[in-house]
Structure formats: structure tokens, C-alpha cells
Motif scaffolding. Structure first.
Motif, short mmCIF file in Angstrom:
data_model
loop_
_atom_site.label_atom_id
_atom_site.label_comp_id
_atom_site.label_asym_id
_atom_site.label_seq_id
_atom_site.Cartn_x
_atom_site.Cartn_y
_atom_site.Cartn_z
N LEU A 1 -6.08 1.78 10.13
CA LEU A 1 -5.04 2.79 10.28
C LEU A 1 -4.41 3.09 8.92
CD1 LEU A 1 -3.73 4.34 12.67
CD2 LEU A 1 -1.95 2.61 12.67
N GLN B 1 2.65 2.06 2.77
CA GLN B 1 2.87 2.41 4.17
C GLN B 1 4.12 1.71 4.70
OE1 GLN B 1 0.89 4.59 6.33
NE2 GLN B 1 0.47 5.23 4.22
N SER C 1 0.83 -1.21 0.00
CA SER C 1 0.00 0.00 0.00
C SER C 1 0.86 1.26 0.00
CB SER C 1 -0.89 0.02 1.25
OG SER C 1 -0.08 0.11 2.42
N ASP D 1 0.81 -1.16 14.80
CA ASP D 1 0.32 -0.26 13.76
C ASP D 1 0.21 -0.98 12.42
OD1 ASP D 1 0.24 1.71 15.65
OD2 ASP D 1 1.97 2.82 14.89
N HIS E 1 -3.15 -1.37 10.29
CA HIS E 1 -3.19 -0.96 8.89
C HIS E 1 -3.74 -2.06 8.01
CE1 HIS E 1 -2.13 0.79 5.07
NE2 HIS E 1 -1.40 -0.28 4.79
#
Length: 199
Positions: A199, A180, A178, A190, A194
Motif C-alpha cells: 500500500l 506516509q 517513507s 493500512d 504499507h
């Protein structure tokens, strides 16, 4: 299916202390992982990082405290100054690369086996005997330690270039397709959120 590029070094205490949580998270979300061992000192040099031994004493002292606190919190055996650290990470990196290419075993278990061998068992992960043992215990042919060294070296070097190009600068470092990025054992929650779309 989400994909995670996992940049790490088998010499990192924080990669060891991350345990096998990445694999648990990936399984939960149906994500696949590409294990990308890197030359961490070269990565520091390329991305403005400072090797631990060159950091200010206050930073070194805090790092030591943090490592010991985290190991106790997670119930993981840890030697702050293992007998064979630092050592040459290339043999273990090449073995992980060869195992991932060969298939048939558990690459996550192999990676953690090297980390545990270094930080908990005080074994030299540059030694052929240790490399073979870790391969066998993770379900791979121990002969992989002798094969594909040139390919391993080429992919190891390519992983460094990919890490720099992708924005990785430390270990452990997780990059999702993605776009991230998540740096550190303390960002696994996190990453989980995600992948869950929260997130």
C-alpha cells in the motif's frame, strides 16, 4: 529498517483502544518506533482541531457510541467517563520520554500501561504513585519519575513542534520515514500493508 514516529497522548481513548497493535506491526516488519507524547490540546489548537468538549453534541454523542462499540468489539475494559479524566498528561509523558532515553524496559508496554490505568482502571496518571507503578511494571527504574523532568519538558514541547511540522494533527498518529502518514487506530491495518509494500 523502517522507522515510525508515533504521536499520541496518554489521555486519548482511541490511543488506548489501539492496544499494542503498533508494536506487533513494528515487530513483524522489523521497524523501530520513536514514542512522541504530545500536548493534544495544543496540537488541536495549532492544526485546526476542536477539543471533544467543544464539539457539537451530535459529534460528542457519536464519539461516545463509537468508543463503547470499539471497546466491546476488542474485549477491552473501558470507562467512558473515567474518574480521573481529564488530568494532567505531562507526568506520564515525561516518564515515557525518560524511559525511552534510559532504555532497559518496554516503552510500548509502559505507554499502554498509562492508557489502561486511565481508561480501564480509573487511576490518576498524574499521580507520582501511578507513574512509578507503571514504570516498574514495564521494567524501568521507578526513580525515572523523579529524574530528567527538565529534559522531559523540553522534549515534550519539541514533540509538539515536530508533530505540527510533520503533518500530525490528532492521536494516535503514525508517520513512517517513507513520508506516509496514518491517523487513528483504524488505520493500523493500512500501516501494516504499507510496511509490507502492498500500500
Amino acid at each position: 529498517m523502517p522507522h515510525i514516529d508515533y504521536y499520541f497522548t496518554t489521555l486519548s481513548p482511541f490511543t488506548y483502544l489501539a492496544g499494542t497493535e503498533l508494536e506487533t506491526i513494528a515487530e513483524r516488519h522489523g521497524a523501530d518506533i520513536t514514542y512522541r507524547p504530545v500536548d493534544i490540546m495544543a496540537l488541536f489548537e495549532r492544526t485546526g482541531g476542536t477539543p471533544p468538549a467543544q464539539r457539537h453534541p451530535s459529534r460528542q454523542e457519536y464519539r461516545a457510541q463509537e468508543i463503547l462499540r470499539l471497546s466491546k468489539k476488542r474485549g477491552m475494559d473501558m470507562h467512558l467517563k473515567p474518574a480521573h479524566w481529564p488530568t494532567n498528561p505531562a507526568p506520564s509523558a515525561y516518564a515515557i520520554i525518560a524511559a525511552q532515553k534510559a532504555g532497559g524496559g518496554d516503552v510500548g508496554a509502559l505507554t499502554f500501561s498509562f492508557l489502561r490505568a486511565c481508561w480501564a482502571e480509573e487511576r490518576d496518571i498524574a499521580e507520582d504513585e501511578v507513574v512509578r507503578d507503571c514504570l516498574e511494571k514495564a521494567g524501568f527504574d521507578p526513580g525515572l519519575a523523579d529524574r530528567g523532568l527538565l529534559t522531559g519538558a523540553e522534549i515534550y514541547a519539541a514533540n509538539l513542534e515536530d508533530a505540527v511540522a510533520s503533518g500530525a494533527f490528532g492521536a494516535p498518529f503514525y508517520i513512517v520515514d517513507s513520508g506516509q502518514r496514518f491517523w487513528g487506530h483504524d488505520r493500523l491495518e493500512d500501516l501494516d500493508l504499507h510496511l509490507a509494500g502492498k500500500l
